[in-house]
Design a protein around this motif. Structure first.
Motif, mmCIF file in Angstrom:
data_model
loop_
_atom_site.group_PDB
_atom_site.id
_atom_site.type_symbol
_atom_site.label_atom_id
_atom_site.label_comp_id
_atom_site.label_asym_id
_atom_site.label_seq_id
_atom_site.Cartn_x
_atom_site.Cartn_y
_atom_site.Cartn_z
ATOM 1 N N UNK A 148 39.410 38.411 35.314
ATOM 2 C CA UNK A 148 39.990 38.668 36.626
ATOM 3 C C UNK A 148 39.086 39.652 37.358
ATOM 4 N N UNK A 149 38.717 39.332 38.580
ATOM 5 C CA UNK A 149 37.829 40.209 39.349
ATOM 6 C C UNK A 149 38.492 40.553 40.672
ATOM 7 N N UNK A 150 38.189 41.753 41.147
ATOM 8 C CA UNK A 150 38.741 42.247 42.412
ATOM 9 C C UNK A 150 37.675 43.078 43.105
ATOM 10 N N UNK B 107 38.388 34.424 37.676
ATOM 11 C CA UNK B 107 39.429 34.271 38.699
ATOM 12 C C UNK B 107 39.297 35.418 39.702
ATOM 13 N N UNK B 108 39.143 35.085 40.963
ATOM 14 C CA UNK B 108 39.134 36.094 42.022
ATOM 15 C C UNK B 108 40.579 36.284 42.487
ATOM 16 N N UNK B 109 41.198 37.368 42.055
ATOM 17 C CA UNK B 109 42.628 37.569 42.298
ATOM 18 C C UNK B 109 42.839 38.346 43.590
ATOM 19 N N UNK B 110 43.917 37.988 44.274
ATOM 20 C CA UNK B 110 44.300 38.687 45.496
ATOM 21 C C UNK B 110 45.706 39.273 45.400
ATOM 22 N N UNK B 111 46.577 38.616 44.623
ATOM 23 C CA UNK B 111 47.970 39.063 44.556
ATOM 24 C C UNK B 111 48.269 39.871 43.302
ATOM 25 N N UNK B 112 47.242 40.253 42.540
ATOM 26 C CA UNK B 112 47.429 41.139 41.391
ATOM 27 C C UNK B 112 46.740 42.463 41.710
ATOM 28 N N UNK B 113 47.479 43.562 41.755
ATOM 29 C CA UNK B 113 46.854 44.868 42.040
ATOM 30 C C UNK B 113 46.072 45.361 40.824
ATOM 31 N N UNK B 114 44.904 44.780 40.627
ATOM 32 C CA UNK B 114 44.127 45.063 39.423
ATOM 33 C C UNK B 114 43.771 46.541 39.315
ATOM 34 N N UNK B 115 43.533 47.185 40.461
ATOM 35 C CA UNK B 115 43.180 48.605 40.421
ATOM 36 C C UNK B 115 44.319 49.450 39.873
ATOM 37 N N UNK B 116 45.560 49.092 40.181
ATOM 38 C CA UNK B 116 46.708 49.843 39.671
ATOM 39 C C UNK B 116 47.012 49.482 38.222
ATOM 40 N N UNK B 117 46.834 48.205 37.876
ATOM 41 C CA UNK B 117 47.101 47.772 36.506
ATOM 42 C C UNK B 117 46.177 48.484 35.523
ATOM 43 N N UNK B 118 44.926 48.667 35.919
ATOM 44 C CA UNK B 118 43.930 49.233 35.012
ATOM 45 C C UNK B 118 43.701 50.725 35.214
ATOM 46 N N UNK B 119 44.395 51.333 36.166
ATOM 47 C CA UNK B 119 44.094 52.719 36.536
ATOM 48 C C UNK B 119 44.252 53.679 35.363
ATOM 49 N N UNK B 120 45.349 53.582 34.632
ATOM 50 C CA UNK B 120 45.598 54.512 33.529
ATOM 51 C C UNK B 120 44.553 54.362 32.438
ATOM 52 N N UNK B 121 44.251 53.129 32.068
ATOM 53 C CA UNK B 121 43.258 52.882 31.027
ATOM 54 C C UNK B 121 41.887 53.397 31.452
ATOM 55 N N UNK B 122 41.502 53.119 32.695
ATOM 56 C CA UNK B 122 40.200 53.575 33.179
ATOM 57 C C UNK B 122 40.133 55.097 33.248
ATOM 58 N N UNK B 123 41.206 55.722 33.693
ATOM 59 C CA UNK B 123 41.197 57.170 33.846
ATOM 60 C C UNK B 123 41.101 57.869 32.488
ATOM 61 N N UNK B 124 41.795 57.347 31.483
ATOM 62 C CA UNK B 124 41.724 57.950 30.153
ATOM 63 C C UNK B 124 40.322 57.827 29.559
ATOM 64 N N UNK C 21 36.422 44.325 37.198
ATOM 65 C CA UNK C 21 36.778 43.142 36.423
ATOM 66 C C UNK C 21 37.686 43.533 35.261
ATOM 67 N N UNK C 22 38.475 42.573 34.839
ATOM 68 C CA UNK C 22 39.336 42.719 33.661
ATOM 69 C C UNK C 22 39.144 41.475 32.803
ATOM 70 N N UNK C 23 38.606 41.666 31.620
ATOM 71 C CA UNK C 23 38.335 40.560 30.707
ATOM 72 C C UNK C 23 39.379 40.580 29.598
ATOM 73 N N UNK C 24 40.015 39.434 29.363
ATOM 74 C CA UNK C 24 41.031 39.376 28.311
ATOM 75 C C UNK C 24 40.798 38.166 27.420
ATOM 76 N N UNK C 25 41.116 38.356 26.145
ATOM 77 C CA UNK C 25 41.013 37.303 25.142
ATOM 78 C C UNK C 25 42.357 37.188 24.435
ATOM 79 N N UNK C 26 42.898 35.970 24.387
ATOM 80 C CA UNK C 26 44.171 35.710 23.720
ATOM 81 C C UNK C 26 43.898 35.063 22.370
#
Length: 719
Positions: free
Chosen positions: A264-266, A542-559, A279-284
């Motif tokens: 996911x990229x923003x 995926x170029x996302x527009x309706x997912x606030x990627x910056x907020x989703x990843x903020x805590x992880x990035x800040x730590x 970007x947010x890379x995920x593997x299931x």
């Protein structure tokens, strides 16, 4: 501890509610004790009592100092007047009138949700002629973070705000602390002075991938409102007579027969701390049960210093026993208990079988004794030596500690050098922090360097469960040595963590980072399976527009940024953390959250609906109250040296007030001379003139006593 004091205050408040009269007449029923309280087991009864009084859902309380103010605001009860003041104040749970819950789940691999709660409470327990403070308490789980709070009381508005701790802020802190964490999972906020019910739950799930989303279960009846691509929305709305007493739970899975993933990229925003795209890379891991888990060669390193005494060490022992029982034939293991010295279960790696596991558990029962200091580098070096011959199994180290040491930066640099020299077969290092005295950023960085997993527990009740989950996540590796081919397409591609961890069979992998340039439509992730064959996984961008990627990843990035800033002692990284913190309203080690009070009478009508102060607000109109305990800190080396056990808030060190000791000392010496029964009998037989003379003599002696007291307090006994 804080939660016990809070529970006692609520207990006092519930007793005060007996003074209230319901609109239909009659008083409120007395609070019922929790079910299952065993009088024969005081510890269990106390735990049940504490659990009964701590809130399990967002709750507002009236802070009552004067018990005489407790009365129904509509129908006075004319109860007898109560004299005195309550110190500490009692807390009376307020009646909730409306609750609206909104949950946004974004990005399937991130396991992150944004929860917004809106509620209205009625102050039903304070007479109209009086006022009281109100306290809001929000349970948020061991992984939750408070993004902000807004409260409106009459014509006043309060909202939290993150400020820089170093620079001069426009907000002046002129009031005492007004909230923070009662414990690691309870956020508290105090608001100065302040029958059909409606509950509403809105849930949005945005998986971010074109996979089937399967609903597994929910605690409340949710109606599906819509399904558009990978975005689902649900709603529960009902008029109820009694509020739901169940926790809201919602579980879903993204179906995948085998390995899958995505990117996911923003694009960056103007106010972003970094001008590169995100970007947010995920593997299931998928549902392929035929995938083999790597054989393991494991060394468990357990801190047994004096500060681990009691329940922490007992919980670690129980969790480690569970982890040992999960090992299978073909695995190898060893255990190192450390304080000032090392104590190893064996001189080499032992092969897993029923006998060795039984012996290891017996050895733990004998050797896990809390005593001595803390030395982390020595056991890490010993574990590295043991794993130099890992029998072609995946080498893993699990470090468990509750303390900080002086050479933490040196440990990180030394371990990184050793791991790089070993190449792909280097040991994976996973870390677990206990309490607040350990440096959690050191442990996070050490796990990042070692391609492992970091976890922590901040109260004794959650240690065992969190640790078992941590063991399961780190030990069930199905793909190792992950690499991404993005460097072939763009030169600037940076992952937030030092290295990409291995993929676990039971948990998705999510890594974030920044890049500059244009990514192709697909990327390839490569790794090695348990049979050492190579696997390639296609990741669609995926170029996302309706997912606030910056907020989703903020805590992880800040730590992760904070851990890097600590390791490198880099001021530029610290400034990035500050910008990221203020941008996302997340308190950090270099910022703090304050509660702003704004008078709505002095706000422009256009702004009043938004509850936001105008830029012309004066400092008097925007009083700020700091909130405490929202960050972890960088450990406490002094507390570790002294083996203090207050890192969980269970035991408070004795507080000694020297000024009171001196005052009590001099007054007690005077009282010893004049409080005997003979002196009292003699005074009863004196005439008036003698009594006057004696009173004057006592006054003179009292002045001399006060003079001595003042000289000791102010001058330390000097002339």
């Amino acid at each position: 501890m804080a939660e016990e004091a809070f529970a006692r205050a609520v207990d006092d408040g519930l007793k005060l509610t007996k003074r209230l009269v319901l609109p239909g007449g009659g008083g409120l029923p007395p609070p019922r004790p929790p079910h299952g309280m065993d009088r024969d087991d005081p510890a269990a009864a106390h735990a049940a009592w504490l659990q009964h009084l701590l809130p399990a859902a967002p709750m507002a309380y009236a802070v009552v100092v004067d018990p005489g103010a407790v009365d129904s605001p509509d129908v006075p009860s004319y109860q007898p007047h109560v004299y005195g003041r309550l110190d500490p104040p009692a807390l009376i749970p307020l009646q909730m009138r409306e609750v609206d819950l909104r949950v946004d789940c974004a990005a399937a691999g991130c396991a992150t949700a944004e929860v917004a709660l809106r509620a209205r409470w009625w102050v039903h327990c304070v007479t109209r002629s009086r006022a009281c403070h109100c306290r809001i308490v929000v349970p948020m789980g061991h992984q939750g973070s408070i993004l902000g709070a807004e409260v409106t009381v009459g014509k006043r508005s309060y909202n939290t705000h993150v400020i820089d701790t170093e620079e001069n802020s426009a907000v002046k802190i002129s009031m005492p602390e007004s909230g923070g964490l009662l414990k690691q999972e309870l956020f508290s906020l105090t608001i100065p002075q302040v029958f059909m019910k409606k509950e509403k739950i809105q849930l949005t799930v945005n998986s971010g991938v074109s996979k089937e989303v399967i609903l597994q279960g929910t605690s409340h009846p949710l109606k599906e409102k819509g399904r558009k691509g990978d975005k689902l929305s649900f709603l529960h709305e009902a008029a109820v007579e009694n509020w739901s007493t169940k926790d809201f739970t919602f579980t879903f899975t993204v179906y995948s027969g085998d390995f899958s993933g995505g990117v996911l990229v923003q694009p960056s925003t103007l106010r972003d701390y970094d001008d590169r795209d995100m970007f947010c890379l995920f593997l299931l891991p998928g549902n392929n049960l035929d995938r083999k888990v790597f054989r393991k060669a494991v060394v468990y390193i357990v801190d047994t210093s004096g500060s681990m005494q009691g329940k922490p060490l007992e919980s670690v022992k129980n969790a480690l026993s569970t982890a040992l029982s999960d090992l299978i034939q073909g695995d190898f293991f060893n255990i190192i208990a450390f304080n000032d010295e090392l104590h190893s279960f064996s001189s080499c790696l032992e092969q897993v079988n029923d006998k060795t596991i039984e012996n290891a558990i017996e050895w733990m029962n004998l050797n896990f004794v809390a005593q001595g200091g803390t030395d982390i580098m020595h056991p890490l070096s010993e574990a590295m030596t043991l794993l130099s011959n890992s029998h072609d199994a995946l080498p893993q180290i699990y470090l468990i500690t509750d303390g900080s040491v002086d050479d933490e930066r040196n440990i990180c640099h030394t371990v990184k050098t050793q791991l790089m020299s070993k190449g792909p077969k280097s040991p994976r290092i996973s870390t677990f922090g206990l309490g607040s005295y350990c440096n959690n950023y050191f442990l996070r960085m050490l796990a990042s360097i070692g391609k492992g997993h970091y976890a922590a527990a901040f109260d004794t009740g959650s240690i065992e469960g969190r640790m078992v989950q941590w063991f399961q996540k780190a030990s069930n590796t199905i793909v190792s040595n992950i690499s991404i081919d993005a460097i072939k397409h763009i030169q600037d591609f940076e992952v937030d963590s030092e290295y990409i961890p291995d993929v676990s069979a039971k948990y998705p992998l999510c890594v974030s980072g920044r890049y500059h340039g244009k990514l192709p439509e697909t990327l390839i992730a490569k790794g090695h399976l348990a049979d050492m064959s190579e696997i390639s996984i296609e990741l669609k961008v995926h170029h996302v527009k309706d997912i606030p990627l910056d907020k989703v990843l903020a805590k992880q990035q800040m730590d992760l940024l904070t851990a890097k800033a600590w390791l490198l002692d880099n001021k530029e990284l610290e400034r990035k953390v500050v910008k990221l913190s203020i941008q996302n309203s997340l308190p950090s080690e270099y910022t703090r959250m304050v509660l702003l009070q704004t008078s709505l009478d002095k706000i422009d009508p256009a702004q009043q609906t938004k509850n936001k102060p105008t830029k012309q607000s004066s400092p008097d109109e925007r009083s700020a109250m700091p909130l405490r305990g929202l960050t972890l800190g960088f450990g406490d080396v002094m507390a570790t040296r002294e083996n203090l056990t207050t890192g969980f808030g269970d035991i408070k060190p004795p507080e000694k007030f020297e000024i009171f000791d001196k005052a009590v000392g001099c007054c007690s010496r005077v009282a010893d001379c004049f409080c005997c029964m003979c002196f009292i009998k003699a005074c009863s037989k004196m005439n008036d003139q003698c009594a006057i003379v004696m009173a004057q003599a006592c006054a003179a002696l009292a002045c001399l006593g006060c003079f001595e007291c003042c000289s000791e307090l102010c001058c330390g006994g000097a002339n």
